[in-house]
Scaffold this active site. Structure first.
Site, PDB file in Angstrom:
ATOM      1  N   SER A 160       0.800  -1.226   0.000  1.00 56.83           N
ATOM      2  CA  SER A 160       0.000   0.000   0.000  1.00 56.83           C
ATOM      3  C   SER A 160       0.838   1.285   0.000  1.00 56.83           C
ATOM      4  CB  SER A 160      -0.953   0.017   1.193  1.00 56.83           C
ATOM      5  OG  SER A 160      -0.238   0.170   2.395  1.00 56.83           O
ATOM      6  N   LYS A 182       0.743   5.202   6.918  1.00 59.34           N
ATOM      7  CA  LYS A 182       0.149   5.887   5.763  1.00 59.34           C
ATOM      8  C   LYS A 182       0.646   7.329   5.726  1.00 59.34           C
ATOM      9  CE  LYS A 182      -2.822   2.498   4.776  1.00 59.34           C
ATOM     10  NZ  LYS A 182      -2.511   1.567   3.722  1.00 59.34           N
TER      11      LYS A 182
END
EC number: 3.4.21.89
Length: 185
Positions: free
Chosen positions: A50, A93
């Site tokens: 990701s 993230k």
């Protein structure tokens, strides 16, 4: 045989003091290492793609726990936080949306308060739409860099991460040296 000094024997007391000094040095080192790991730095690895190409799978990332003692998180910072839908897992993230902003995605482009956000860290051009979402005070909107496969705030039930949940900021990465331990002789 001039110049040779006779060897003197160490007493039991001298040996005991030397051993105690080495134990004290090792204990101090372990204690400092524990404190630094607990309060200053820790490492995490990205278990999924990701965040590619920023972090590859299993690359180690050093996180600075004290990054936000005197400043607020900024857009573009890569941070670690408990996954809002299951706080037993940590996620890594990038901060995309800041408190009190409206964030929306149209045709793969992120808009902040109606203005397109310039981003240059993608693995491939992003696709898809999301939002609009109003980011509450004291919260952030997180997204992965590999947008087309990242499960991030766009997909979560709890879309936002509270500032006090951010555990730290990524400051550098290094590869997982698994190949080093697999050397065959």
């Amino acid at each position: 045989m001039e110049g040779k000094m006779p060897k003197e024997k160490l007493t039991k007391e001298q040996i005991r003091k030397e051993v105690i000094s080495w134990i004290a040095v090792m204990a101090l080192g372990l204690g400092l290492g524990f404190l630094v790991n607990k309060f200053v730095f820790f490492t995490i690895s990205s278990p999924t793609a990701s965040m590619e190409d920023t972090f590859l799978i299993d690359e180690k990332v050093v996180i600075l726990r004290t990054a936000y003692l005197f400043s607020k998180p900024q857009r573009g910072d890569i941070v670690v936080f408990p996954f809002p839908d299951d706080e037993s897992m940590d996620y890594i993230k990038r901060i995309i949306g800041l408190p009190n902003e409206t964030i929306e995605g149209k045709n793969g482009v992120v808009y902040i308060n109606g203005e397109p956000l310039e981003e240059d860290y993608f693995k491939e051009p992003p696709e898809g739409d999301f939002g609009p979402y109003e980011i509450p005070e004291g919260h952030y909107f997180m997204m992965g860099d590999n947008r087309n496969i990242s499960e991030d705030a766009r997909d979560w039930d709890n879309k936002f991460v509270a500032e006090d949940k951010i555990k730290g900021k990524a400051i550098f990465k290094y590869p997982d040296f698994k190949w080093f331990s697999k050397v065959e002789y």
